[in-house]
Every structure is written in C-alpha cells, then in structure tokens.
Design a protein around this motif. Structure first.
Motif, short mmCIF file in Angstrom:
data_model
loop_
_atom_site.label_atom_id
_atom_site.label_comp_id
_atom_site.label_asym_id
_atom_site.label_seq_id
_atom_site.Cartn_x
_atom_site.Cartn_y
_atom_site.Cartn_z
N THR A 23 0.83 -1.20 0.00
CA THR A 23 0.00 0.00 0.00
C THR A 23 0.86 1.25 0.00
O THR A 23 1.95 1.27 0.60
N TYR A 24 0.40 2.29 -0.69
CA TYR A 24 1.07 3.58 -0.72
C TYR A 24 0.64 4.43 0.46
O TYR A 24 -0.52 4.43 0.85
N ALA A 25 1.57 5.21 0.99
CA ALA A 25 1.24 6.22 1.98
C ALA A 25 0.42 7.32 1.31
O ALA A 25 0.57 7.55 0.10
N PRO A 26 -0.44 8.02 2.04
CA PRO A 26 -1.25 9.08 1.44
C PRO A 26 -0.44 10.16 0.73
O PRO A 26 -0.88 10.70 -0.28
N ASN A 27 0.75 10.45 1.23
CA ASN A 27 1.57 11.48 0.58
C ASN A 27 2.30 10.96 -0.66
O ASN A 27 2.99 11.72 -1.34
N GLY A 28 2.17 9.67 -0.94
CA GLY A 28 2.78 9.09 -2.13
C GLY A 28 4.27 8.96 -2.09
O GLY A 28 4.91 8.62 -3.09
N GLU A 29 4.90 9.17 -0.93
CA GLU A 29 6.35 9.19 -0.85
C GLU A 29 6.97 7.88 -0.41
O GLU A 29 8.18 7.72 -0.47
N ARG A 30 6.13 6.93 0.04
CA ARG A 30 6.70 5.64 0.44
C ARG A 30 5.62 4.56 0.34
O ARG A 30 4.44 4.84 0.22
N VAL A 31 6.10 3.35 0.41
CA VAL A 31 5.24 2.17 0.27
C VAL A 31 5.49 1.26 1.45
O VAL A 31 6.63 1.11 1.91
N ALA A 32 4.42 0.65 1.97
CA ALA A 32 4.57 -0.39 2.98
C ALA A 32 4.23 -1.73 2.33
O ALA A 32 3.25 -1.84 1.58
N VAL A 33 5.03 -2.73 2.60
CA VAL A 33 4.83 -4.04 2.01
C VAL A 33 5.02 -5.10 3.09
O VAL A 33 5.86 -4.95 3.98
N TYR A 39 6.65 -5.66 8.56
CA TYR A 39 6.43 -4.92 7.33
C TYR A 39 7.67 -4.10 7.05
O TYR A 39 8.47 -3.79 7.92
N LEU A 40 7.84 -3.77 5.79
CA LEU A 40 8.99 -2.99 5.35
C LEU A 40 8.47 -1.73 4.70
O LEU A 40 7.59 -1.79 3.84
N GLU A 41 8.97 -0.59 5.11
CA GLU A 41 8.65 0.66 4.44
C GLU A 41 9.76 1.00 3.46
O GLU A 41 10.95 0.96 3.82
N LEU A 42 9.37 1.34 2.24
CA LEU A 42 10.34 1.64 1.21
C LEU A 42 10.28 3.11 0.83
O LEU A 42 9.20 3.68 0.73
N TRP A 43 11.43 3.70 0.61
CA TRP A 43 11.52 5.10 0.21
C TRP A 43 12.02 5.18 -1.22
O TRP A 43 12.71 4.28 -1.69
N GLU A 60 2.05 -14.54 9.51
CA GLU A 60 2.54 -13.54 8.58
C GLU A 60 1.67 -12.29 8.58
O GLU A 60 0.53 -12.31 9.02
N THR A 61 2.23 -11.22 8.03
CA THR A 61 1.47 -10.01 7.83
C THR A 61 0.59 -10.19 6.60
O THR A 61 1.09 -10.46 5.51
N THR A 62 -0.73 -10.03 6.77
CA THR A 62 -1.68 -10.32 5.70
C THR A 62 -2.38 -9.10 5.15
O THR A 62 -2.99 -9.17 4.09
N GLY A 63 -2.34 -7.97 5.85
CA GLY A 63 -3.02 -6.78 5.38
C GLY A 63 -2.38 -5.52 5.91
O GLY A 63 -1.90 -5.48 7.06
N LEU A 64 -2.37 -4.47 5.09
CA LEU A 64 -1.80 -3.18 5.46
C LEU A 64 -2.69 -2.06 4.92
O LEU A 64 -3.19 -2.15 3.80
N ALA A 65 -2.88 -1.00 5.72
CA ALA A 65 -3.65 0.15 5.25
C ALA A 65 -3.22 1.38 6.05
O ALA A 65 -3.25 1.37 7.28
N TYR A 66 -2.80 2.43 5.35
CA TYR A 66 -2.45 3.68 6.02
C TYR A 66 -3.73 4.41 6.42
O TYR A 66 -4.68 4.51 5.65
N LEU A 67 -3.72 4.96 7.65
CA LEU A 67 -4.76 5.90 8.07
C LEU A 67 -4.32 7.33 7.80
O LEU A 67 -5.13 8.20 7.53
N ASP A 68 -3.04 7.57 7.90
CA ASP A 68 -2.42 8.82 7.49
C ASP A 68 -0.94 8.52 7.29
O ASP A 68 -0.54 7.35 7.29
N ASP A 69 -0.14 9.54 7.12
CA ASP A 69 1.27 9.31 6.84
C ASP A 69 2.05 8.75 8.02
O ASP A 69 3.20 8.33 7.86
N THR A 70 1.46 8.76 9.21
CA THR A 70 2.18 8.30 10.39
C THR A 70 1.54 7.10 11.08
O THR A 70 2.11 6.57 12.02
#
Length: 258
Positions: A23-33, A39-43, A60-70
C-alpha cells in the motif's frame, strides 16, 4: 511503472517469504509491504527500514492500510488458513505499536481504511467483518456467510464490499446489514475495489474475468477478460480513468475507461 507502460524503477528487496499486502502512503512518498512477520517501508531513494511485528514463527502479515502518513494498520494471521493473529496500529514516527491491539484467534485476512472517518476495517478467518473508529475503544462487527479473502470500502465510508465465494456482499455499516449481493462470476472472487467516485465496484475472479457493477444497485455493467490467468488483484486509478488487474501469470494489465 510509468503511464506508458515502461519500467520506472525496480526496488531490489529480495527478502524471503511471500508478499500478501502492499500500500502507498497518502503522501505518495513511500510504500509499505508485508515482510513475513513484519512490514517494510520503502523510500524512493531505495532506503528502507523494517519494523518488527513479531518473533520468527508468528503469523505472517496479511493486510496493510495507512490511516495517514504516520499511522499504519497491520493485520496478521494466515492468508489462506485459520491461524491466530491481530489487528494493530503502528505509529511510524515512534516505530512502535499502539494500544489497543485487537486479537483475532482465526487471524486477519484483509485490511482496509477510510481515512476521512479514521476507521479501520478488517475481515478475519471466522466469517466476520470488523469496523473500528480509532477514536473509540471497540469496533463494530458484522457476521458474514463465508470467510472473506478480500475487502473494499466505499469512498463515503458507509459501505463495505466483501468477497463471498463466487460472489460478493455489499454491506451497509450504519444499519449493520447486507444492502445487496452480486453474482455472476464462474470462479472464486478474490479481489474488489471501488472507483474513486463510489459509483462502480470492480471484482476480479479465478474465472479470469474482471467485472464492473453498479455500486448502488448491484447491476452488472461490464465484463473484461485479460491474459493474466486467475485474477488476484484489481485497482482503479485516483482519477477513475484507468483500471488495472494482476493475476497468476505474473502479468499486470492496465486499461483506459471506456
């Protein structure tokens, strides 16, 4: 990938284990996988950091969803089997998990969020949908007919679509009841997505088709077949002018709205 289909960048993170969520962060600057038990955050500069969710051997981690950038909602469990897990919020600034943590004895299968209402949604391995406003201590629950492998939330935050066997149910969250069901696929329904305007629901199935449905009535609007094998993921672009589907062959198809 760029708009013309060309490869823009490839991030060489060859960590072991399957990837069940991205999933992408709301600001579009990083991805969580998803990354096995974390989970790994990518820049964009190819630098990443890992936040551990559990010790080796936990679900295992099965789902990810940003609520905001933090804030990142993280579901754990078994993607295709009943295994203990949880739904938790991670504070990305402090790199630690927040309370409360919602334990799921049968694990979490999929996670979604509605950022405007600060609500996290998840489906577990025991035929249940949960919706939790993070400003309140307890989530609401709706029982399902079948275990749901996929989940999508309407842009208004009041409707949720869940995959149910070869079809799907669209649920009215305020009334805690099913608004309508859709049927027509000839195989397991494995992915869903609403268009940004909320008018259309996309579904992808093991019958290798992607279908479009009226989100208000459940009427079928269109059907597409692409050479991707079983469809495992569908998505709509933020402006609603393009759609994408990915499947078992490893191919991704992107097409323009009619």
């Amino acid at each position: 990938w760029g708009p013309g289909g060309g490869l823009v960048a490839e991030l060489p993170y060859g960590l072991p284990g399957p990837r069940y969520a991205l999933t992408y962060a709301p600001n579009g600057e990083r991805v969580a996988v998803s990354d096995g038990t974390g989970y790994l955050e990518l820049w964009p500069n190819n630098q990443g950091r890992t936040a551990c969710i559990g010790k080796a051997g936990v679900p295992e981690t099965t789902g990810l969803a940003y609520l905001d950038d933090t804030l990142l909602a993280v579901g754990t469990g078994g993607r295709a089997r009943s295994e203990p897990g949880s739904l938790a919020l991670w504070d990305l600034t402090a790199a630690k998990r927040r309370s409360p943590v919602h334990t799921e004895p049968h694990g979490v299968r999929a996670v979604a969020s509605h950022r405007e209402s600060r609500t996290v949604f998840w489906v577990n391995g025991h035929r249940r949908l949960s919706a939790w406003s993070i400003t309140k201590p307890d989530p609401i629950h709706l029982m399902l007919k079948h275990v749901a492998p996929a989940l999508a939330v309407h842009p208004d935050g009041n409707l949720a679509a869940v995959a149910q066997g070869w079809g799907a149910s669209v649920l009215d969250l305020s009334r805690k009841q099913e608004r309508f069901a859709i049927a027509g696929h000839k195989g397991v329904l494995s992915s869903l997505a609403f268009t940004p305007d909320g008018r259309t629901l996309l579904t992808g199935s093991w019958d290798s088709s992607v279908r479009f449905w009226d989100a208000a009535s459940g009427a079928e609007l269109a059907s597409y077949r692409w050479p991707v094998g079983r469809v495992y993921a569908v998505a709509a672009s933020p402006d609603g002018t393009r759609f994408a589907a990915a499947g078992e062959t490893g191919a991704i198809v992107v097409w323009d709205a009619d």
